[in-house]
Design an enzyme around this catalytic site. Structure first.
Site, PDB file in Angstrom:
ATOM      1  N   LYS A  32       4.892   4.870  -5.646  1.00 48.68           N
ATOM      2  CA  LYS A  32       3.668   5.034  -4.620  1.00 48.68           C
ATOM      3  C   LYS A  32       3.759   6.506  -4.135  1.00 48.68           C
ATOM      4  O   LYS A  32       4.822   7.249  -3.740  1.00 48.68           O
ATOM      5  CB  LYS A  32       3.763   4.070  -3.441  1.00 48.68           C
ATOM      6  CG  LYS A  32       2.758   4.461  -2.293  1.00 48.68           C
ATOM      7  CD  LYS A  32       3.043   3.402  -1.224  1.00 48.68           C
ATOM      8  CE  LYS A  32       3.598   3.826  -0.153  1.00 48.68           C
ATOM      9  NZ  LYS A  32       3.365   4.838   0.856  1.00 48.68           N
ATOM     10  N   ASP A  59      -1.809   6.294  -2.484  1.00 43.76           N
ATOM     11  CA  ASP A  59      -1.728   5.623  -1.294  1.00 43.76           C
ATOM     12  C   ASP A  59      -2.467   6.562  -0.334  1.00 43.76           C
ATOM     13  O   ASP A  59      -1.893   7.375   0.465  1.00 43.76           O
ATOM     14  CB  ASP A  59      -0.285   5.160  -0.882  1.00 43.76           C
ATOM     15  CG  ASP A  59      -0.555   4.849   0.945  1.00 43.76           C
ATOM     16  OD1 ASP A  59      -1.376   4.274   1.153  1.00 43.76           O
ATOM     17  OD2 ASP A  59       0.834   4.700   1.392  1.00 43.76           O
ATOM     18  N   LYS A  61      -5.300   6.326   1.209  1.00 45.14           N
ATOM     19  CA  LYS A  61      -6.336   5.453   2.518  1.00 45.14           C
ATOM     20  C   LYS A  61      -7.535   6.355   2.912  1.00 45.14           C
ATOM     21  O   LYS A  61      -7.460   6.735   4.072  1.00 45.14           O
ATOM     22  CB  LYS A  61      -5.313   5.319   3.675  1.00 45.14           C
ATOM     23  CG  LYS A  61      -4.074   4.741   3.634  1.00 45.14           C
ATOM     24  CD  LYS A  61      -3.235   4.410   5.044  1.00 45.14           C
ATOM     25  CE  LYS A  61      -1.831   3.731   4.935  1.00 45.14           C
ATOM     26  NZ  LYS A  61      -0.757   4.680   4.426  1.00 45.14           N
ATOM     27  N   ASP A  64     -14.209   7.379   4.910  1.00 40.51           N
ATOM     28  CA  ASP A  64     -15.247   8.620   5.104  1.00 40.51           C
ATOM     29  C   ASP A  64     -16.745   7.909   5.084  1.00 40.51           C
ATOM     30  O   ASP A  64     -16.783   6.633   4.698  1.00 40.51           O
ATOM     31  CB  ASP A  64     -15.118   9.797   3.965  1.00 40.51           C
ATOM     32  CG  ASP A  64     -15.413  10.962   4.422  1.00 40.51           C
ATOM     33  OD1 ASP A  64     -16.708  11.093   5.229  1.00 40.51           O
ATOM     34  OD2 ASP A  64     -14.783  11.952   4.579  1.00 40.51           O
ATOM     35  N   THR A 119       0.165  -0.892  11.217  1.00 41.20           N
ATOM     36  CA  THR A 119       1.057  -1.314  11.880  1.00 41.20           C
ATOM     37  C   THR A 119       1.644  -0.586  13.198  1.00 41.20           C
ATOM     38  O   THR A 119       2.485  -1.215  13.968  1.00 41.20           O
ATOM     39  CB  THR A 119       2.099  -2.074  10.825  1.00 41.20           C
ATOM     40  OG1 THR A 119       2.769  -0.678  10.212  1.00 41.20           O
ATOM     41  CG2 THR A 119       1.994  -2.926  10.031  1.00 41.20           C
ATOM     42  N   ARG A 210      12.927   4.041   1.627  1.00 45.17           N
ATOM     43  CA  ARG A 210      14.743   4.625   1.824  1.00 45.17           C
ATOM     44  C   ARG A 210      15.515   3.757   1.343  1.00 45.17           C
ATOM     45  O   ARG A 210      16.497   4.248   0.757  1.00 45.17           O
ATOM     46  CB  ARG A 210      14.831   4.876   3.336  1.00 45.17           C
ATOM     47  CG  ARG A 210      13.802   6.244   3.786  1.00 45.17           C
ATOM     48  CD  ARG A 210      13.647   6.281   5.107  1.00 45.17           C
ATOM     49  NE  ARG A 210      12.596   5.075   5.533  1.00 45.17           N
ATOM     50  CZ  ARG A 210      12.252   5.131   6.804  1.00 45.17           C
ATOM     51  NH1 ARG A 210      12.802   5.865   7.669  1.00 45.17           N
ATOM     52  NH2 ARG A 210      11.243   4.132   7.161  1.00 45.17           N
TER      53      ARG A 210
HETATM   54  O1  C5P Z   1      11.152   3.890   3.736  1.00 47.13           O
HETATM   55  P1  C5P Z   1      10.442   2.767   4.051  1.00 47.13           P
HETATM   56  O2  C5P Z   1      10.925   1.444   2.931  1.00 47.13           O
HETATM   57  O3  C5P Z   1      10.379   2.073   5.348  1.00 47.13           O
HETATM   58  O4  C5P Z   1       8.985   3.219   3.579  1.00 47.13           O
HETATM   59  C1  C5P Z   1       7.792   2.211   3.569  1.00 47.13           C
HETATM   60  C2  C5P Z   1       6.721   2.698   2.724  1.00 47.13           C
HETATM   61  O5  C5P Z   1       5.674   1.960   3.141  1.00 47.13           O
HETATM   62  C3  C5P Z   1       6.287   4.283   3.596  1.00 47.13           C
HETATM   63  O6  C5P Z   1       5.774   5.081   2.418  1.00 47.13           O
HETATM   64  C4  C5P Z   1       5.310   3.980   4.767  1.00 47.13           C
HETATM   65  O7  C5P Z   1       4.468   4.869   4.770  1.00 47.13           O
HETATM   66  C5  C5P Z   1       4.529   2.849   4.054  1.00 47.13           C
HETATM   67  N1  C5P Z   1       4.024   1.815   4.809  1.00 47.13           N
HETATM   68  C6  C5P Z   1       4.789   1.356   5.846  1.00 47.13           C
HETATM   69  N2  C5P Z   1       3.937   0.588   6.744  1.00 47.13           N
HETATM   70  C7  C5P Z   1       2.559   0.372   6.651  1.00 47.13           C
HETATM   71  C8  C5P Z   1       2.075   0.676   5.730  1.00 47.13           C
HETATM   72  C9  C5P Z   1       2.646   1.735   4.977  1.00 47.13           C
HETATM   73  O8  C5P Z   1       5.929   1.473   6.021  1.00 47.13           O
HETATM   74  N3  C5P Z   1       1.997  -0.429   7.455  1.00 47.13           N
END
Ligand code: C5P
Length: 233
Positions: A32, A59, A61, A64, A119, A210
């Site tokens: 992503k 991603d 999003k 517009d 979220t 992460r």
């Molecule tokens: O590091 P981690 O596993 O928390 O990363 C989650 C990924 O999913 C990040 O790129 C974050 O921006 C994305 N994301 C999220 N919650 C959402 C939508 C996208 O954590 N509701």
């Protein structure tokens, strides 16, 4: 094997991103690229990553007027991305325009999904922007609108997955972030869920950042995520 894990490349430089990418196997995951990396490195890096054999979820999003979103979505289609997204709150006409902008790609067209309610927004935040429904009701309403507009699915939190899976058809795709193994640091995620639980409750794709990107061995971590869900893949 269905590649359900999408590794989030949350980096600001091509060098760091490619270091991680080169430690992963394109047969075992998708990647992503979000606003940070895309703003820093643009289509050049996207092409380099695709050139290494990876399918990419762009991603960005989009949100517009319909014409502008349709044009941006068409450009992303020409770049050969595997998946991309828009905000469902941009409305039905915007989503339909985005969908139609991908028709020319036929069976090769990218999957087009929508973000329902971020979220990061709680009830009080929705009230401030004039929405009186609960976040869950708003998520559900926007997921149905997304389906009616002919999109392929939505991004949803693990907490929303079981309800949406029960309400929407099987082929409507659910993409879920906030995934952690028992041993992983939670970080800033509020509601996390394990990989197996996420897939069992109806997620088609899991966005993992992460726990993989910061692991001592990212590829080993990826293998662990894949084996955790192998029984339902
Ligand atoms: O590091 P981690 O596993 O928390 O990363 C989650 C990924 O999913 C990040 O790129 C974050 O921006 C994305 N994301 C999220 N919650 C959402 C939508 C996208 O954590 N509701």
């Amino acid at each position: 094997m269905e590649k359900r894990i999408i590794v989030a490349l949350d980096f600001s430089s091509a060098e760091t991103a490619l270091n991680l990418v080169d430690s992963l196997d394109p047969k075992l995951c998708r990647l992503k690229i979000g606003k940070e990396l895309y703003t820093a490195c643009g289509p050049d890096l996207l092409k380099q990553i695709q050139g290494r054999g990876f399918e990419v979820f762009l991603d960005l999003k989009f949100h517009d007027i319909p014409n502008t979103v349709a044009k941006a979505v068409n450009v992303a289609g020409n770049m050969g991305v595997w998946m991309l997204n828009v905000h469902a709150s941009g409305g039905r006409l915007m989503m339909e325009a985005a969908r139609d902008a991908l028709l020319e790609f036929g069976s090769q067209r990218p999957k087009l999904i929508a973000v329902t309610v971020l979220t990061s927004l709680a009830q009080v935040d929705l009230i401030q922007v004039g929405i009186d429904r609960s976040p869950e009701e708003q998520v559900s309403k926007l997921a149905f609108l997304t389906r009616e507009a002919g999109l392929d699915g939505v991004v949803c939190s693990a907490a929303e997955t079981p309800l949406l899976r029960a309400q929407l058809p099987k082929d409507f795709c659910l993409v879920t972030p906030g995934i952690r193994r028992a041993s992983d640091a939670v970080g800033d995620q509020k509601r996390i869920v394990g990989p197996l639980e996420a897939v069992r409750s109806g997620s088609d794709y899991l966005v993992v950042g992460r726990p993989i990107t910061q692991a001592d061995s990212p590829n080993e971590a990826l293998l662990e995520f894949n084996s955790a869900i192998a029984s339902v893949s």
